[in-house]
Design an enzyme around this catalytic site. Structure first.
Site, PDB file in Angstrom:
ATOM      1  CE  LYS A  13       7.807  -8.366 -16.767  1.00 34.83           C
ATOM      2  NZ  LYS A  13       8.302  -9.195 -15.755  1.00 34.83           N
ATOM      3  CD1 TRP A  47      -2.546  -5.203  -4.450  1.00 39.10           C
ATOM      4  CD2 TRP A  47      -2.138  -6.363  -2.578  1.00 39.10           C
ATOM      5  NE1 TRP A  47      -2.488  -6.537  -4.787  1.00 39.10           N
ATOM      6  CE2 TRP A  47      -2.257  -7.269  -3.654  1.00 39.10           C
ATOM      7  CE3 TRP A  47      -1.895  -6.849  -1.304  1.00 39.10           C
ATOM      8  CZ2 TRP A  47      -2.133  -8.643  -3.494  1.00 39.10           C
ATOM      9  CZ3 TRP A  47      -1.767  -8.222  -1.137  1.00 39.10           C
ATOM     10  CH2 TRP A  47      -1.884  -9.091  -2.217  1.00 39.10           C
ATOM     11  NE  ARG A  80       4.323   1.582  -1.266  1.00 37.92           N
ATOM     12  CZ  ARG A  80       5.426   0.970  -0.832  1.00 37.92           C
ATOM     13  NH1 ARG A  80       6.526   1.042  -1.559  1.00 37.92           N
ATOM     14  NH2 ARG A  80       5.430   0.289   0.283  1.00 37.92           N
ATOM     15  CD  GLU A 113      10.789 -11.667 -16.453  1.00 38.09           C
ATOM     16  OE1 GLU A 113      10.411 -12.232 -15.406  1.00 38.09           O
ATOM     17  OE2 GLU A 113      10.490 -10.495 -16.742  1.00 38.09           O
ATOM     18  CD  GLU A 145       4.275  -9.403 -14.042  1.00 41.69           C
ATOM     19  OE1 GLU A 145       4.013  -9.077 -12.885  1.00 41.69           O
ATOM     20  OE2 GLU A 145       5.437  -9.414 -14.478  1.00 41.69           O
ATOM     21  CE  LYS A 185       8.048  -2.245 -10.008  1.00 42.53           C
ATOM     22  NZ  LYS A 185       8.290  -3.001 -11.250  1.00 42.53           N
ATOM     23  CG  HIS A 242      11.264 -35.630 -19.504  1.00 37.32           C
ATOM     24  ND1 HIS A 242      11.706 -36.925 -19.420  1.00 37.32           N
ATOM     25  CD2 HIS A 242      12.271 -34.953 -20.108  1.00 37.32           C
ATOM     26  CE1 HIS A 242      12.921 -37.039 -19.923  1.00 37.32           C
ATOM     27  NE2 HIS A 242      13.297 -35.846 -20.339  1.00 37.32           N
ATOM     28  CG  ASN A 281       2.714  -0.547   3.212  1.00 37.30           C
ATOM     29  OD1 ASN A 281       2.119  -1.558   2.851  1.00 37.30           O
ATOM     30  ND2 ASN A 281       3.990  -0.327   2.906  1.00 37.30           N
ATOM     31  N   GLY A 282       1.183  -2.557   5.444  1.00 35.53           N
ATOM     32  CA  GLY A 282       1.785  -3.711   6.114  1.00 35.53           C
ATOM     33  C   GLY A 282       0.706  -4.627   6.671  1.00 35.53           C
ATOM     34  CB  CYS A 326      -0.867   0.038   1.257  1.00 33.76           C
ATOM     35  SG  CYS A 326      -1.917  -1.388   1.449  1.00 33.76           S
TER      36      CYS A 326
HETATM   37  C1  AGP Z   1       7.796  -8.766 -11.858  1.00 37.44           C
HETATM   38  O1  AGP Z   1       7.260  -8.446 -13.147  1.00 37.44           O
HETATM   39  C2  AGP Z   1       6.729  -8.909 -10.826  1.00 37.44           C
HETATM   40  N1  AGP Z   1       6.023  -7.710 -10.688  1.00 37.44           N
HETATM   41  C3  AGP Z   1       7.222  -9.535  -9.543  1.00 37.44           C
HETATM   42  O2  AGP Z   1       7.510 -10.877  -9.857  1.00 37.44           O
HETATM   43  C4  AGP Z   1       8.494  -8.940  -8.874  1.00 37.44           C
HETATM   44  O3  AGP Z   1       9.616  -9.218  -9.668  1.00 37.44           O
HETATM   45  C5  AGP Z   1       8.657  -9.621  -7.513  1.00 37.44           C
HETATM   46  O4  AGP Z   1       7.551  -9.287  -6.721  1.00 37.44           O
HETATM   47  C6  AGP Z   1       9.946  -9.221  -6.785  1.00 37.44           C
HETATM   48  O5  AGP Z   1       9.904  -7.847  -6.476  1.00 37.44           O
HETATM   49  P1  AGP Z   1      11.263  -7.128  -5.991  1.00 37.44           P
HETATM   50  O6  AGP Z   1      12.233  -7.266  -7.137  1.00 37.44           O
HETATM   51  O7  AGP Z   1      10.875  -5.730  -5.684  1.00 37.44           O
HETATM   52  O8  AGP Z   1      11.749  -7.887  -4.770  1.00 37.44           O
END
Ligand code: AGP
Length: 607
Positions: free
Chosen positions: A483, A74, A27, A479, A486, A602, A502, A98-99, A2
């Site tokens: 992408k 969030w 956030r 990766e 998400e 984020k 496999h 936040n938390g 948040c």
């Molecule tokens: C990446 O596209 C994602 N948003 C997510 O996997 C991110 O990489 C992960 O949460 C780690 O975040 P950080 O690098 O801030 O630790």
């Protein structure tokens, strides 16, 4: 997860708070709210949905006052409703947080038994209830806040306002970032320096466990034991313009295009003056005697670590174990003598990664971190910090941070190889020259963006997509799948192409697109034979390779995408660009919210 903001200003606080929340919306964006003090009385506006909903509400129903707090949420505890939106006000108290308060249930039970009535499902309301409870027992606002903070367990960054107190705010941090901003006769609080940038560049990042009493004249800071402490006020160079999209439609597009420059800037920070060797970045890291390197991260950062495993093991001959932080922290593995643990994190605040770091530290590991926020909690907890210089990454999907992480990891690999006597000066110079080609080659890869648009529009119709790669490109397949998942919400998986037989090859049919990432490295022929097994079963193959690779293996593919020819050592960095554009343009074709995808935030500062 948040974003929180607080303003003790001289003019209307609400517009400043809403603008600062826009810089924190990455956030979390489930709901947002503002509370102010006007003529001594608390007032509040809250709205479900993105920040625009709150801005429209405030436009229709203005909220006055020169002191206020704001929040963009969030959801962790409690559904996405207005009742659960922050700020939470109880009696004389308003709180943004936040938390996660881990002992909120027992506090809630105690307060309910004391006759208090809760209106929300959130852990945050407990903070407001407890503080108001202390005040109803005669404690002053500051003493009530101090007593409340002392009872909280878990992770929090919070700001508290008090009815009737036009020149008072209390803030605290434990496990979540918080910055205090110093203005001219004004004071501010924010989850990060970017949010404060429009108001001030004089910022104090209070320490873990600190809490502070703010008036417009300044901040009185206490540590967890209640001792008065001084914390450094530094001038930060974050500009709000860095958190603007410019001429791009999305932050993600801007950040993809920024990669050649920020990767070049990052690399430059790790080369010697002659740019023919890695600078002395590992002087305090004992690679020569290291028995093993443990790399721990989450999400995209973990895939950067997986790529680096190939580099460290092949170039520096250093055994590497890579694990995702959420597993590592509870696996509590035995750690080797003379072990180095490396934590990769864009935000530097990811709860699982931080917890994993604390475990490794408890096991006597040397702690090294690669972060994009030098003043972050993970950075502060490390013995050695290696910053990426990507600049603020606002898009939830990590792009430029990822390629900058890879750049630092590649530089660190060469430093380790040199320290372990695995490369001589000539080989180091050759590999540095190879690394120095990355910005140019990334630019060439990014120049193929328009070619990804038609194929992405086709991909947008798919329900499942497979990404394949081998060697140091296998983590890039994972990766690329992340992408796509998400931001376009299409299910995708990244697989080692040698694993296809496999099981996963059973998935192949005419409907499923298969993205094959195949730079012409030592495994190219192996990857191509796996690709041909897919095509023999009618699979729709998108081959991403260079000119020669496409000439050799492109026939019969559904689509091909040509990358610049590059040394295999840097292929994982160059081939990141097409995976980013494929995800981006597929999401655009699907109309999803590219920069703020559903359910995501984020920085995952809660576990
Ligand atoms: C990446 O596209 C994602 N948003 C997510 O996997 C991110 O990489 C992960 O949460 C780690 O975040 P950080 O690098 O801030 O630790």
């Amino acid at each position: 997860m948040c974003g929180i903001v607080g303003v003790l200003g001289s003019g209307p606080a609400a517009p400043i708070i809403v603008n600062a929340l826009r810089l924190l919306e990455y956030r979390g964006y489930d709901s947002a709210g503002v509370a102010t003090l006007h003529e001594g009385a608390l007032d509040r506006r809250r709205a479900v949905g993105k920040l625009n909903a709150l801005a429209e509400l405030i436009q229709a129903h203005p909220i006055h006052g020169s002191i206020g707090i704001g929040h963009t949420r969030w959801a962790t505890h409690g559904a996405v409703t207005e009742t659960n939106a922050h700020p939470h006000t109880v009696g004389k108290v308003a709180v943004v947080h936040n938390g996660i308060i881990e002992n909120f249930r027992e506090l809630r039970e105690m307060l309910t038994e004391a006759g208090r009535t809760f209106t929300s499902q959130t852990d945050t309301e407990t903070i407001a209830q407890l503080c108001d409870h202390h005040m109803s027992q005669g404690l002053s606002p500051v003493d009530a806040a101090g007593a409340t903070i002392a009872k909280l367990e878990g992770a929090f960054a919070l700001a508290i306002l008090f009815d009737g107190e036009e020149d008072l705010m209390v803030c605290a941090r434990k496990g979540c970032p918080l910055a205090i901003g110093y203005g001219d006769g004004e004071m501010y609080v924010g989850s990060d320096a970017v949010a404060l940038a429009p108001m001030t560049n004089r910022v104090c990042f209070i320490e873990e466990g600190d809490w502070a009493v703010l008036t417009r004249a300044g901040a009185t800071i206490y540590d967890e034991a209640g001792t008065l402490v001084n914390r450094e006020v530094r001038v930060v160079s974050v500009s709000p313009a860095l958190a603007e999209k410019g001429e791009y439609r999305h932050f993600m597009a801007k950040e993809i295009h920024e990669q050649p420059s920020v990767v070049g800037y990052t690399l430059g920070a790790y080369l010697n003056e002659n740019r023919d060797a890695i600078a002395d970045i590992a002087a305090d890291i004992d690679f020569a005697n290291a028995s093993r390197l443990t790399i721990v991260a989450c999400g995209t950062a973990s895939y950067a670590g997986e790529v680096a495993k190939y580099w460290f093991e092949q170039v520096a001959r250093l055994p590497v174990e890579v694990d995702i932080a959420s597993e590592f922290r509870y696996r509590t593995p035995p750690m080797p003598e003379n072990g180095i643990s490396l934590f990769v994190s864009q935000s530097g605040e990811t709860a699982d990664t931080l917890a994993a770091l604390q475990y490794a530290k408890s096991q006597g590991q040397q702690i090294v971190s690669i972060v994009n926020v030098p003043e972050s909690t993970i950075a502060r907890s490390s013995d050695v910090v290696l910053p990426t210089h990507a600049g603020p990454e606002i898009g939830v999907a990590s792009t430029k941070a990822f390629t900058c992480q890879l750049t630092v990891l590649a530089a660190l690999t060469l430093a380790a190889a040199r320290a372990r006597g695995r490369i001589d000066a000539a080989e180091e110079a050759r590999l540095v020259r190879t690394l120095s080609e990355v910005p140019r080659l990334l630019s060439e890869a990014i120049a193929t963006e328009d070619l990804t648009i038609p194929l992405s529009q086709e991909l947008a119709k798919a329900t499942d997509v497979l990404y394949l790669g081998r060697g140091s490109i296998f983590p890039l397949a994972m990766e690329g799948a992340l992408k796509l998942k998400e931001i376009s919400y299409i299910h995708a998986e990244g697989y080692a192409s040698g694993e296809l037989k496999h099981g996963p090859i059973a998935l192949i049919d005419e409907q499923m697109p298969v993205v094959v990432l195949a730079p012409r490295d030592g495994l190219f022929e192996k990857t191509v034979s796996n690709m041909q097994e897919v095509m023999a079963r009618g699979g729709k193959v998108l081959l991403v390779s260079d000119e020669e690779g496409i000439a050799e293996a492109g026939e019969g593919c559904w689509r091909t995408l040509k990358m610049p020819t590059c040394d295999p050592f840097i292929a994982p960095i160059i081939y990141a660009a097409p995976t980013q554009f494929i995800a981006y343009h597929t999401a655009v074709a699907k109309g999803t919210d590219v920069d703020q995808p559903r359910n995501l935030a984020k920085s995952v500062t809660v576990e």
